[in-house]
Enzyme design. Structure first.
Site, PDB file in Angstrom:
ATOM      1  N   THR A 131       0.803  -1.230   0.000  1.00 54.12           N
ATOM      2  CA  THR A 131       0.000   0.000   0.000  1.00 54.12           C
ATOM      3  C   THR A 131       0.835   1.280   0.000  1.00 54.12           C
ATOM      4  O   THR A 131       0.294   2.378   0.124  1.00 54.12           O
ATOM      5  CB  THR A 131      -0.990   0.025   1.184  1.00 54.12           C
ATOM      6  N   TYR A 149      18.908  -5.904   9.923  1.00 52.96           N
ATOM      7  CA  TYR A 149      18.445  -5.676   8.544  1.00 52.96           C
ATOM      8  C   TYR A 149      19.358  -6.419   7.563  1.00 52.96           C
ATOM      9  O   TYR A 149      18.880  -7.116   6.663  1.00 52.96           O
ATOM     10  CB  TYR A 149      18.435  -4.172   8.257  1.00 52.96           C
ATOM     11  N   GLN A 190      30.816  -0.028  -6.976  1.00 53.20           N
ATOM     12  CA  GLN A 190      32.020   0.738  -6.607  1.00 53.20           C
ATOM     13  C   GLN A 190      33.019  -0.112  -5.857  1.00 53.20           C
ATOM     14  O   GLN A 190      32.649  -0.932  -5.064  1.00 53.20           O
ATOM     15  CB  GLN A 190      31.629   1.916  -5.720  1.00 53.20           C
TER      16      GLN A 190
HETATM   17  P1  NAI Z   1       7.702   1.261   3.104  1.00 53.46           P
HETATM   18  O1  NAI Z   1       7.835   1.462   4.573  1.00 53.46           O
HETATM   19  O2  NAI Z   1       7.297   2.399   2.253  1.00 53.46           O
HETATM   20  O3  NAI Z   1       6.745   0.028   2.782  1.00 53.46           O
HETATM   21  C1  NAI Z   1       6.797  -1.152   3.517  1.00 53.46           C
HETATM   22  C2  NAI Z   1       5.385  -1.673   3.673  1.00 53.46           C
HETATM   23  O4  NAI Z   1       5.443  -2.888   4.422  1.00 53.46           O
HETATM   24  C3  NAI Z   1       4.473  -0.698   4.430  1.00 53.46           C
HETATM   25  O5  NAI Z   1       3.313  -0.432   3.662  1.00 53.46           O
HETATM   26  C4  NAI Z   1       4.163  -1.439   5.722  1.00 53.46           C
HETATM   27  O6  NAI Z   1       2.860  -1.176   6.225  1.00 53.46           O
HETATM   28  C5  NAI Z   1       4.304  -2.886   5.293  1.00 53.46           C
HETATM   29  N1  NAI Z   1       4.513  -3.787   6.428  1.00 53.46           N
HETATM   30  C6  NAI Z   1       5.242  -3.588   7.541  1.00 53.46           C
HETATM   31  N2  NAI Z   1       5.126  -4.652   8.358  1.00 53.46           N
HETATM   32  C7  NAI Z   1       4.309  -5.532   7.742  1.00 53.46           C
HETATM   33  C8  NAI Z   1       3.808  -6.827   8.073  1.00 53.46           C
HETATM   34  N3  NAI Z   1       4.121  -7.437   9.243  1.00 53.46           N
HETATM   35  N4  NAI Z   1       3.004  -7.454   7.190  1.00 53.46           N
HETATM   36  C9  NAI Z   1       2.675  -6.857   6.023  1.00 53.46           C
HETATM   37  N5  NAI Z   1       3.088  -5.642   5.655  1.00 53.46           N
HETATM   38  C10 NAI Z   1       3.913  -4.991   6.513  1.00 53.46           C
HETATM   39  O7  NAI Z   1       9.136   0.693   2.649  1.00 53.46           O
HETATM   40  P2  NAI Z   1       9.762   0.538   1.197  1.00 53.46           P
HETATM   41  O8  NAI Z   1      10.925   1.416   1.137  1.00 53.46           O
HETATM   42  O9  NAI Z   1       8.734   0.611   0.151  1.00 53.46           O
HETATM   43  O10 NAI Z   1      10.343  -0.946   1.305  1.00 53.46           O
HETATM   44  C11 NAI Z   1       9.748  -2.051   0.636  1.00 53.46           C
HETATM   45  C12 NAI Z   1      10.776  -3.188   0.620  1.00 53.46           C
HETATM   46  O11 NAI Z   1      11.935  -2.766  -0.096  1.00 53.46           O
HETATM   47  C13 NAI Z   1      11.261  -3.584   2.024  1.00 53.46           C
HETATM   48  O12 NAI Z   1      11.426  -4.975   2.068  1.00 53.46           O
HETATM   49  C14 NAI Z   1      12.599  -2.882   2.135  1.00 53.46           C
HETATM   50  O13 NAI Z   1      13.455  -3.512   3.030  1.00 53.46           O
HETATM   51  C15 NAI Z   1      13.088  -2.989   0.693  1.00 53.46           C
HETATM   52  N6  NAI Z   1      14.104  -2.019   0.332  1.00 53.46           N
HETATM   53  C16 NAI Z   1      13.852  -0.675   0.380  1.00 53.46           C
HETATM   54  C17 NAI Z   1      14.830   0.213   0.022  1.00 53.46           C
HETATM   55  C18 NAI Z   1      14.611   1.682   0.020  1.00 53.46           C
HETATM   56  O14 NAI Z   1      15.588   2.423  -0.201  1.00 53.46           O
HETATM   57  N7  NAI Z   1      13.416   2.201   0.212  1.00 53.46           N
HETATM   58  C19 NAI Z   1      16.175  -0.237  -0.381  1.00 53.46           C
HETATM   59  C20 NAI Z   1      16.315  -1.676  -0.421  1.00 53.46           C
HETATM   60  C21 NAI Z   1      15.305  -2.521  -0.071  1.00 53.46           C
END
Ligand code: NAI
Length: 246
Positions: A16, A154, A246
């Protein structure tokens, strides 16, 4: 390009907001039906569902709860058709503490959502798609390759996701399940997980000079969900603006 995902039915966890919603936007553009799943809805996801109500549904799913996985998959298949794609995207950042200061509770929470949640999504995706085929896309991170101080839990969760993907992929191939399983490793992407301060610092450290946007990850997921990636199995797809080159 459109229609690369015609006939596909995808579950996206943590769908979402952030990267998950970016993946959903790309999938819908390519003709897929998409179930956004998450522990909460958001204004952005409600707006997205209103716009694409014939292609998109929402169902609650806490990825750490196995019963909820079973219920959610049943509901999605009843409403949208046979599942073809699972994107294990839900994830959280860590406490920022050095490992010697890390509270066990904080460690377990990150491992539970990022790694155990991906295990459950991979397990149940394989269970329902085996034989007829499908694609499971596990969102890891560049931090599944390289360490970062203050990110022990992490790093462990994302490194675990990377190698879990390979053993599951081999289980699938060895048993002729026809389910392809791969990991995607985003660099720094502009989402609520990234503060302005972190964006500024990481833009300077990224060879392309800026961080990415959710669609950058959505596009690689389109490739992995589409039949054109039929020979990709147990592999790692890094999309990071050159960060770990890098
Ligand atoms: P975000 O915080 O925008 O989205 C993460 C979503 O996961 C949120 O909507 C949250 O409600 C949901 N969530 C949290 N706990 C949950 C649970 N127990 N069950 C179901 N949903 C749950 O974060 P983002 O940045 O979109 O990250 C998405 C994925 O990408 C994550 O796995 C993150 O580790 C990975 N990632 C993100 C990076 C970044 O720079 N934003 C870089 C590398 C990986």
């Amino acid at each position: 390009m459109t229609d690369r995902l015609n006939g596909k039915v995808a579950i996206i966890t943590g769908g979402t907001g952030g990267i998950g919603l970016g993946v959903a936007e790309c999938f819908v553009r390519e003709g897929a039906k998409v179930a956004l799943t998450d522990i909460k809805e958001s204004d952005a996801s409600r707006e997205f569902m209103d716009k694409y109500h014939d292609q998109v549904m929402f169902t609650p799913l806490d990825v750490t709860d196995e019963d909820q996985w079973i219920e959610a998959i049943d509901k999605v298949q009843a409403e949208l058709g046979e599942l073809t794609t699972v994107v294990n995207n839900a994830g959280i950042g860590g406490s920022g503490a050095t490992l010697d200061q890390e509270k066990y509770e904080d460690w377990k929470k990150v491992i539970d959502i990022n790694l155990n949640g991906t295990f459950l999504g991979t397990k149940h995706g394989m269970r329902v798609m085996k034989g007829r085929g499908g694609s499971i896309i596990n969102i890891s991170s560049i931090e599944g390759f390289v360490g970062l101080s203050g990110a022990g839990a992490y790093n462990a969760s994302k490194g675990g996701t990377r190698i879990l993907t390979k053993s599951a992929a081999l289980d699938s191939a060895n048993n002729d399940y026809k389910v392809r399983i791969n990991s995607v490793h985003p660099g720094f992407i502009k989402t609520p997980l990234i503060s302005q301060d972190l964006e500024d610092r990481m833009s300077k450290l990224t060879p392309l000079g800026h961080i990415g946007e959710p669609r950058d990850i959505g596009e690689i997921c389109v490739y992995l969900a589409a039949d054109e990636s039929k020979f990709a199995l147990g592999s790692e797809f890094v999309v990071d603006g050159g960060f770990i080159a890098q």
